[in-house]
Design a protein around this motif. Sequence first.
Motif, mmCIF file in Angstrom:
data_model
loop_
_atom_site.group_PDB
_atom_site.id
_atom_site.type_symbol
_atom_site.label_atom_id
_atom_site.label_comp_id
_atom_site.label_asym_id
_atom_site.label_seq_id
_atom_site.Cartn_x
_atom_site.Cartn_y
_atom_site.Cartn_z
ATOM 1 N N ALA A 141 -6.866 -0.939 97.083
ATOM 2 C CA ALA A 141 -7.631 -2.079 96.573
ATOM 3 C C ALA A 141 -7.060 -3.405 97.086
ATOM 4 N N VAL A 142 -5.746 -3.520 97.088
ATOM 5 C CA VAL A 142 -5.103 -4.740 97.586
ATOM 6 C C VAL A 142 -5.355 -4.893 99.086
ATOM 7 N N GLU A 143 -5.129 -3.803 99.850
ATOM 8 C CA GLU A 143 -5.315 -3.871 101.300
ATOM 9 C C GLU A 143 -6.752 -4.238 101.673
ATOM 10 N N GLU A 144 -7.714 -3.619 101.028
ATOM 11 C CA GLU A 144 -9.106 -3.793 101.436
ATOM 12 C C GLU A 144 -9.780 -5.024 100.823
ATOM 13 N N SER A 145 -9.264 -5.499 99.696
ATOM 14 C CA SER A 145 -9.851 -6.689 99.076
ATOM 15 C C SER A 145 -9.181 -7.970 99.540
ATOM 16 N N GLY A 146 -7.932 -7.858 99.964
ATOM 17 C CA GLY A 146 -7.173 -9.044 100.334
ATOM 18 C C GLY A 146 -6.619 -9.794 99.135
ATOM 19 N N ILE A 147 -6.859 -9.274 97.926
ATOM 20 C CA ILE A 147 -6.349 -9.918 96.712
ATOM 21 C C ILE A 147 -4.938 -9.385 96.473
ATOM 22 N N ALA A 148 -3.962 -10.133 96.955
ATOM 23 C CA ALA A 148 -2.580 -9.649 96.941
ATOM 24 C C ALA A 148 -1.858 -9.929 95.635
ATOM 25 N N GLU A 149 -2.286 -10.929 94.899
ATOM 26 C CA GLU A 149 -1.582 -11.322 93.679
ATOM 27 C C GLU A 149 -2.444 -11.068 92.445
ATOM 28 N N GLY A 150 -1.904 -10.336 91.492
ATOM 29 C CA GLY A 150 -2.529 -10.225 90.183
ATOM 30 C C GLY A 150 -3.578 -9.157 89.995
ATOM 31 N N LEU A 151 -3.866 -8.370 91.017
ATOM 32 C CA LEU A 151 -4.818 -7.273 90.864
ATOM 33 C C LEU A 151 -4.125 -6.167 90.070
ATOM 34 N N THR A 152 -4.728 -5.730 88.966
ATOM 35 C CA THR A 152 -4.123 -4.696 88.119
ATOM 36 C C THR A 152 -5.155 -3.626 87.787
ATOM 37 N N LEU A 153 -4.685 -2.414 87.610
ATOM 38 C CA LEU A 153 -5.600 -1.339 87.234
ATOM 39 C C LEU A 153 -5.953 -1.434 85.758
ATOM 40 N N LEU A 154 -7.191 -1.121 85.465
ATOM 41 C CA LEU A 154 -7.652 -1.028 84.081
ATOM 42 C C LEU A 154 -6.839 0.071 83.408
ATOM 43 N N PRO A 155 -6.242 -0.193 82.243
ATOM 44 C CA PRO A 155 -5.431 0.830 81.573
ATOM 45 C C PRO A 155 -6.258 2.062 81.202
ATOM 46 N N GLY A 156 -5.567 3.176 81.057
ATOM 47 C CA GLY A 156 -6.219 4.396 80.602
ATOM 48 C C GLY A 156 -6.428 5.439 81.679
ATOM 49 N N GLY A 157 -5.902 5.223 82.864
ATOM 50 C CA GLY A 157 -6.009 6.223 83.919
ATOM 51 C C GLY A 157 -7.317 6.151 84.669
ATOM 52 N N PRO A 158 -7.634 7.218 85.410
ATOM 53 C CA PRO A 158 -8.853 7.221 86.214
ATOM 54 C C PRO A 158 -10.097 7.006 85.360
ATOM 55 N N VAL A 159 -11.097 6.370 85.954
ATOM 56 C CA VAL A 159 -12.364 6.117 85.283
ATOM 57 C C VAL A 159 -13.332 7.273 85.537
ATOM 58 N N ARG A 160 -13.309 7.802 86.761
ATOM 59 C CA ARG A 160 -14.207 8.904 87.151
ATOM 60 C C ARG A 160 -13.587 9.722 88.276
ATOM 61 N N LEU A 161 -14.194 10.875 88.516
ATOM 62 C CA LEU A 161 -13.891 11.694 89.681
ATOM 63 C C LEU A 161 -15.184 11.796 90.480
#
Length: 177
Positions: A94-114
């Motif tokens: 997500a960081v590499e492809e979005s270019g958003i290097a600072e502050g990007l965090t995963l939504l808590p609770g693990g994977p959303v889908r498979l």
Amino acid sequence: MTLYDDAVLTLKEYAGRGEQAELREVYLEHLAAHPDGVYKPCRAGHVTGSALVVDPVRGRVLLTLHKKLGMWLQMGGHCEPGDTTLAGAALREAVEESGIAEGLTLLPGGPVRLDRHPIPAPCNWHLDVQYAALAPAGAVEAISDESLDLRWFPYEEVAAVADTSVVRLLEATRARL
């Protein structure tokens, strides 16, 4: 703990129901049969990590126009030898492809889908473990070499530009927000 061990643990803890529970079992069976199943060289298919970048304050998602597929997708890709967790691989992508290097965090609770989808030979399947990543306020995206374009879409426009997998990921993400 290895990436393989983390993948097995993450999938065992994933609380998907119905078709998602069935997919979880397919993923676990794949990993049991293929100890290298988290990496691209596994020709039977391999686990990938992705993350839908969301800005819940503005009600929008950041999608990439995939260079090879020509489709609007969430950020994501293959696990790499330096990855120690699926969540870490998804966030790295997500960081590499979005270019958003600072502050990007995963939504808590693990994977959303498979999401399992066929890919061209020599491999057979991507077994995608999908997360959601929360964009920080004022996030500025930057296009990567892997993308033809990068664009924010309001939630209600995603179904018009993306495939069913992305739409389902957005729906599951919004249910968690």
